[in-house]
Each structure stands twice: as structure tokens, then as C-alpha cells.
Design a protein around this motif. Sequence first.
Motif, PDB file in Angstrom:
ATOM      1  N   PHE A  41       0.833  -1.201   0.000  1.00  0.00           N
ATOM      2  CA  PHE A  41       0.000   0.000   0.000  1.00  0.00           C
ATOM      3  C   PHE A  41       0.865   1.246   0.000  1.00  0.00           C
ATOM      4  CE2 PHE A  41      -2.569  -3.462   1.519  1.00  0.00           C
ATOM      5  CZ  PHE A  41      -3.707  -3.322   0.752  1.00  0.00           C
ATOM      6  N   GLY A  42       1.819   1.281  -0.920  1.00  0.00           N
ATOM      7  CA  GLY A  42       2.623   2.469  -1.127  1.00  0.00           C
ATOM      8  C   GLY A  42       3.893   2.573  -0.321  1.00  0.00           C
ATOM      9  N   LYS A  43       4.147   1.617   0.544  1.00  0.00           N
ATOM     10  CA  LYS A  43       5.383   1.648   1.326  1.00  0.00           C
ATOM     11  C   LYS A  43       6.547   1.215   0.430  1.00  0.00           C
ATOM     12  CE  LYS A  43       7.292  -0.060   5.651  1.00  0.00           C
ATOM     13  NZ  LYS A  43       7.090  -0.933   6.797  1.00  0.00           N
ATOM     14  N   PRO A  44       7.718   1.825   0.581  1.00  0.00           N
ATOM     15  CA  PRO A  44       8.861   1.448  -0.255  1.00  0.00           C
ATOM     16  C   PRO A  44       9.208  -0.036  -0.136  1.00  0.00           C
ATOM     17  CG  PRO A  44       9.329   3.463   0.924  1.00  0.00           C
ATOM     18  CD  PRO A  44       8.041   2.932   1.475  1.00  0.00           C
ATOM     19  N   LEU A  45       9.589  -0.610  -1.244  1.00  0.00           N
ATOM     20  CA  LEU A  45       9.921  -2.022  -1.314  1.00  0.00           C
ATOM     21  C   LEU A  45      11.241  -2.195  -2.038  1.00  0.00           C
ATOM     22  CD1 LEU A  45       9.039  -5.085  -1.182  1.00  0.00           C
ATOM     23  CD2 LEU A  45       8.088  -4.711  -3.450  1.00  0.00           C
ATOM     24  N   GLU A  46      12.109  -2.967  -1.456  1.00  0.00           N
ATOM     25  CA  GLU A  46      13.345  -3.339  -2.143  1.00  0.00           C
ATOM     26  C   GLU A  46      13.177  -4.783  -2.574  1.00  0.00           C
ATOM     27  OE1 GLU A  46      18.002  -4.043  -1.074  1.00  0.00           O
ATOM     28  OE2 GLU A  46      16.964  -2.372  -0.110  1.00  0.00           O
ATOM     29  N   LEU A  47      13.250  -5.019  -3.876  1.00  0.00           N
ATOM     30  CA  LEU A  47      13.085  -6.383  -4.356  1.00  0.00           C
ATOM     31  C   LEU A  47      14.257  -7.248  -3.897  1.00  0.00           C
ATOM     32  CD1 LEU A  47      11.854  -5.801  -8.008  1.00  0.00           C
ATOM     33  CD2 LEU A  47      10.511  -6.502  -6.032  1.00  0.00           C
ATOM     34  N   PRO A  48      13.970  -8.385  -3.306  1.00  0.00           N
ATOM     35  CA  PRO A  48      15.047  -9.264  -2.857  1.00  0.00           C
ATOM     36  C   PRO A  48      15.912  -9.718  -4.033  1.00  0.00           C
ATOM     37  CG  PRO A  48      12.964  -9.914  -1.878  1.00  0.00           C
ATOM     38  CD  PRO A  48      12.660  -8.891  -2.930  1.00  0.00           C
ATOM     39  N   SER A  49      17.206  -9.771  -3.810  1.00  0.00           N
ATOM     40  CA  SER A  49      18.134 -10.110  -4.898  1.00  0.00           C
ATOM     41  C   SER A  49      17.940 -11.532  -5.413  1.00  0.00           C
ATOM     42  CB  SER A  49      19.576  -9.896  -4.448  1.00  0.00           C
ATOM     43  OG  SER A  49      19.845 -10.717  -3.328  1.00  0.00           O
ATOM     44  N   CYS A  50      17.391 -12.435  -4.595  1.00  0.00           N
ATOM     45  CA  CYS A  50      17.186 -13.807  -5.056  1.00  0.00           C
ATOM     46  C   CYS A  50      16.214 -13.875  -6.234  1.00  0.00           C
ATOM     47  CB  CYS A  50      16.722 -14.713  -3.920  1.00  0.00           C
ATOM     48  SG  CYS A  50      15.130 -14.275  -3.204  1.00  0.00           S
TER      49      CYS A  50
END
Length: 111
Positions: A41-50
Amino acid sequence: MEGPSPSLYIKLSWEYSASDINYLVKLAVKRSVRKLRIQTFGKPLELPSCLSTCVTLKSLRLQGVRIKVVVVPPCFRFPSLKKLRLFSVKFSDYESLECFYDRARISNTWL
């Protein structure tokens, strides 16, 4: 005859942490996920490197996600991705979006 393709739908509220996402995505990759959907819901997300090395992932859908990318590492790829669907996804800048899209090398994109 093939069985159902492994898929995971992650829908997160404001209370999630990066470790929650990493755990769930690593588990999905370990189980050879083919379809992954992440909705926040709009919170920043860092895609996991896996995710970048998952050879079974064919479809990735991101919804309501803010991706703040300073630099996409050169090793970040989606080797088998065929579909990328981005709904209400915001990138930190145009260069981040362009770099992310270039690395995906996919045949079907929905923006």
C-alpha cells in the motif's frame, strides 16, 4: 502432464518489514515459484536479490509498490521472466525504471 504451477500472492499492510518480504520471496524461490504477485500500500519495497536469479519465475506482478532504486546492480536479471505487470508502481526516477525494464528482457509488459 504438468501439475499446477507454483505461485505466491503476497499482500502486505503498512506493518511489514523488509525481512518479511525477503523471507517469503526466498521461500517461494526455493520452491520454484513460477508466478509471484506482491501488493503493498505504497510503502517502499526493495526487491530481494534472489528474484534476479530465479530461473523458474515466469510472471511477476507488482501492485501499489514504491521502488526506490539508486542503482540497479549489473547482476540483477530476470533470466526466465515472460510477463511483468506493474500496477500503481512508482520508481525513484526515470533512469531507475529504464534500467529495471532493460534488465528484465521480457516478452510481455503491462504498465
